[in-house]
Design a protein around this motif. Structure first.
Motif, PDB file in Angstrom:
ATOM      1  N   UNK A  95     -38.192   2.493-117.349  1.00  0.00           N
ATOM      2  CA  UNK A  95     -38.483   1.099-117.682  1.00  0.00           C
ATOM      3  C   UNK A  95     -39.944   0.940-118.100  1.00  0.00           C
ATOM      4  N   UNK A  96     -40.852   1.618-117.389  1.00  0.00           N
ATOM      5  CA  UNK A  96     -42.273   1.517-117.729  1.00  0.00           C
ATOM      6  C   UNK A  96     -42.533   2.010-119.147  1.00  0.00           C
ATOM      7  N   UNK A  97     -41.921   3.113-119.510  1.00  0.00           N
ATOM      8  CA  UNK A  97     -42.128   3.651-120.861  1.00  0.00           C
ATOM      9  C   UNK A  97     -41.506   2.738-121.912  1.00  0.00           C
ATOM     10  N   UNK A  98     -40.367   2.134-121.593  1.00  0.00           N
ATOM     11  CA  UNK A  98     -39.775   1.182-122.534  1.00  0.00           C
ATOM     12  C   UNK A  98     -40.671  -0.037-122.709  1.00  0.00           C
ATOM     13  N   UNK A  99     -41.245  -0.511-121.589  1.00  0.00           N
ATOM     14  CA  UNK A  99     -42.145  -1.659-121.661  1.00  0.00           C
ATOM     15  C   UNK A  99     -43.376  -1.337-122.495  1.00  0.00           C
ATOM     16  N   UNK A 140     -71.685  14.578-109.658  1.00  0.00           N
ATOM     17  CA  UNK A 140     -70.568  14.270-110.546  1.00  0.00           C
ATOM     18  C   UNK A 140     -69.241  14.649-109.899  1.00  0.00           C
ATOM     19  N   UNK A 141     -68.249  13.791-110.104  1.00  0.00           N
ATOM     20  CA  UNK A 141     -66.926  14.067-109.557  1.00  0.00           C
ATOM     21  C   UNK A 141     -65.886  14.278-110.627  1.00  0.00           C
ATOM     22  N   UNK A 142     -66.305  14.200-111.887  1.00  0.00           N
ATOM     23  CA  UNK A 142     -65.369  14.331-113.000  1.00  0.00           C
ATOM     24  C   UNK A 142     -65.441  15.737-113.566  1.00  0.00           C
ATOM     25  N   UNK A 143     -64.471  16.568-113.196  1.00  0.00           N
ATOM     26  CA  UNK A 143     -64.435  17.911-113.758  1.00  0.00           C
ATOM     27  C   UNK A 143     -64.060  17.904-115.223  1.00  0.00           C
ATOM     28  N   UNK A 144     -63.220  16.945-115.604  1.00  0.00           N
ATOM     29  CA  UNK A 144     -62.797  16.794-116.998  1.00  0.00           C
ATOM     30  C   UNK A 144     -62.785  15.316-117.355  1.00  0.00           C
ATOM     31  N   UNK A 145     -62.903  15.055-118.643  1.00  0.00           N
ATOM     32  CA  UNK A 145     -62.803  13.689-119.172  1.00  0.00           C
ATOM     33  C   UNK A 145     -61.689  13.665-120.206  1.00  0.00           C
ATOM     34  N   UNK A 146     -60.768  12.731-120.060  1.00  0.00           N
ATOM     35  CA  UNK A 146     -59.608  12.685-120.950  1.00  0.00           C
ATOM     36  C   UNK A 146     -59.442  11.281-121.503  1.00  0.00           C
ATOM     37  N   UNK A 147     -58.830  11.215-122.683  1.00  0.00           N
ATOM     38  CA  UNK A 147     -58.466   9.945-123.309  1.00  0.00           C
ATOM     39  C   UNK A 147     -56.947   9.837-123.287  1.00  0.00           C
ATOM     40  N   UNK A 148     -56.433   8.783-122.657  1.00  0.00           N
ATOM     41  CA  UNK A 148     -54.996   8.631-122.492  1.00  0.00           C
ATOM     42  C   UNK A 148     -54.444   7.521-123.376  1.00  0.00           C
ATOM     43  N   UNK A 149     -53.222   7.708-123.813  1.00  0.00           N
ATOM     44  CA  UNK A 149     -52.451   6.590-124.352  1.00  0.00           C
ATOM     45  C   UNK A 149     -51.889   5.819-123.158  1.00  0.00           C
ATOM     46  N   UNK A 150     -51.267   4.669-123.421  1.00  0.00           N
ATOM     47  CA  UNK A 150     -50.663   3.915-122.327  1.00  0.00           C
ATOM     48  C   UNK A 150     -49.526   4.699-121.676  1.00  0.00           C
ATOM     49  N   UNK A 151     -48.740   5.372-122.484  1.00  0.00           N
ATOM     50  CA  UNK A 151     -47.623   6.160-121.941  1.00  0.00           C
ATOM     51  C   UNK A 151     -48.139   7.289-121.055  1.00  0.00           C
ATOM     52  N   UNK A 152     -49.242   7.915-121.428  1.00  0.00           N
ATOM     53  CA  UNK A 152     -49.822   8.980-120.608  1.00  0.00           C
ATOM     54  C   UNK A 152     -50.356   8.419-119.297  1.00  0.00           C
ATOM     55  N   UNK A 153     -50.887   7.204-119.329  1.00  0.00           N
ATOM     56  CA  UNK A 153     -51.350   6.552-118.102  1.00  0.00           C
ATOM     57  C   UNK A 153     -50.179   6.340-117.148  1.00  0.00           C
TER      58      UNK A 153
END
Length: 490
Positions: A95-99, A140-153
């Motif tokens: 449902x989340x992905x459909x939304x 620093x606590x961020x080992x990696x930095x990523x850019x997400x789409x809404x679906x990836x979130x």
């Protein structure tokens, strides 16, 4: 009760007069079954083409052709055959992905993140971490930095939502069986099982819709003050950052950098305060345990439950069946949770402002925008408040931010951040009312602690090395030292 299960009839026979007959047959409802099972249809208030809120099962079935009952039976079978936990998380994810795929109310659709956007996010987080080095003693606590789409979130945060929602959903599942008299429960076993399966599906539908809507609002993985994403992964959503800064009159690069500062600050806190995540999620769970289900409302639903109208359970969930118990314990649990959220968000607010103010001309405007955004919440937060009886919102953000700023002035960055060594050292709700009193009182305590550490270091050559006092446990003074030597202080 109808002879046909859940009001479904046999598929209508092919009309003899071809397409024209088929059209008339659809308009009249045709066939042996109801014209609009579950209220589904191509038009009208309960149509699938409308809002999921108008028809609770709309998001699950999509645009249903009333003659395609095979697909409807398949979906309904999946719903009733579910035997997992209190929430059907497979359905929630669907449902989340459909939304998300439907886009937000302003017409903005989700999109895959391109290489340029990924590079921009990585550079923003890298620069943010450099700026934060001057504003906090936590590395620093961020080992990696990523850019997400809404679906990836959605994919990345569902495990955290499961941890948050399951405790309340379990109470509902248990209540569904408890509302029937004991002598009826054995006979009603299949019905109870069906209702629990339906309840898991309905919860999954509601959670999925809320997570899908929230995916269109958030700009990172820590927007609500809880670590929803994987550990050590700072994440930003470029499509939502674009919408966030659209009408602010602030350069896009500055907006991205300010949001990267907030994300990176959260990551430092959760990475280097190991007890914090369990403390926050435990506070949510503690509050959930004190929520009582409105059994009167649930009894009405159970007593009138009609398999032809399973959306009754959905309506009950939408109206809210949860009431916090008016007990001192529940009030204390709510105060602990609200204070914990306020302290996290207040610390991030103070640290980010200290890092951004000398470097970004828009720092004040962006800070106020974020504060108001967190204070007002959005439709998805309202949905979660209905479902789990809780608004994940730091009501005392400004008070907490002022307290952290006062601690910085009085003690410096190191002294301020040392408070995160143990939850018992953090300010309480009462301390937020009197920040000056807390700063003065705690300052004296820390002076004594510094003195003890100095004495332990200077005397290490003359006596066995007992190590530094463990900041993870309260120090009780002479008694602790005697016990460490093996003596009986009593």
């Amino acid at each position: 009760m109808s002879d046909t299960p859940f009001g479904f009839g046999l598929p209508p026979e092919e009309p003899e007069d071809g397409d024209e007959g088929k059209k008339k047959d659809q308009e009249s409802g045709g066939g042996q079954g109801p014209a609009n099972p579950f209220g589904f249809g191509p038009s009208g208030a309960g149509a699938f083409g409308g809002s999921g809120a108008d028809n609770p099962l709309a998001a699950m079935f999509g645009s249903l052709n009333p003659t395609d009952l095979g697909a409807a039976f398949q979906q309904l079978g999946q719903m009733l055959s579910y035997e997992g936990g209190p929430v059907n998380w497979d359905m929630a994810k669907q449902i989340a992905r459909q939304t998300v795929s439907q886009g937000t109310s302003d017409g903005v659709k989700d999109a895959s993140v391109g290489p340029a956007e990924r590079t921009a996010v990585q550079e923003a987080v890298r620069l943010a971490d450099l700026w934060l080095d001057d504003a906090t003693s936590l590395p620093s606590g961020a080992g990696t930095a990523v850019a997400w789409s809404r679906a990836e979130w959605v994919e990345a945060t569902l495990p955290a939502w499961q941890e948050l929602v399951d405790p309340v959903a379990e109470r509902v599942g248990a209540a569904m069986g408890d509302v029937l008299p004991e002598e009826m429960q054995a006979m009603a076993g299949p019905l109870i099982g069906m209702m629990r399966s339906m309840g898991g599906a309905m919860f999954g539908t509601q959670i999925g819709q809320a997570v899908g809507v929230l995916a269109g609002e958030v700009v990172g993985s820590t927007d609500i003050g809880l670590p929803l994403g994987p550990v050590g992964k700072a994440a930003l959503l470029p499509v939502n950052i674009e919408g966030f800064g659209k009408d602010l009159g602030v350069p896009k690069d500055e907006v991205r950098l300010y949001l990267a500062l907030r994300e990176a600050a959260h990551q430092r806190l959760f990475a280097h305060v190991p007890w914090l995540r369990s403390h926050l999620f435990g506070a949510v769970d503690g509050y959930a345990r004190g929520i009582k289900v409105d059994t009167a409302k649930l009894e009405d639903v159970v007593g009138q439950f009609d398999p032809q109208n399973p959306e009754q359970l959905q309506d009950a969930l939408q109206q809210g069946m949860f009431q916090p118990e008016d007990t001192p314990e529940q009030k204390a649990a709510l105060a602990r949770l609200e204070t914990a959220l306020a302290l996290v968000e207040g610390w991030v607010d103070a640290v980010v402002h200290a890092a951004a103010k000398p470097r970004l001309s828009s720092a004040d405007a962006l800070r106020e925008t974020l504060r108001r955004r967190r204070a007002t919440g959005g439709p998805a937060e309202q949905t979660f408040a209905t479902l789990i009886g809780l608004e994940l919102r730091p009501r005392r953000l400004r008070d907490a931010s002022r307290l952290w700023a006062s601690l910085t002035d009085a003690r410096g960055v190191d002294g301020r951040d040392a408070l995160w060594s143990h939850p018992d050292m953090l300010p309480t709700a009462t301390d937020l009312d009197d920040p000056d009193g807390f700063v003065h009182r705690e300052h004296l305590d820390f002076s004594e602690l510094d003195k003890m550490l100095g004495e332990a270091a200077s005397g290490s050559a003359q006596k066995p090395d007992l190590g530094k006092p463990d900041l993870g446990k309260p120090y009780l003074g002479k008694k602790d030292e005697d016990e460490a030597k093996g003596d009986d202080a009593e």
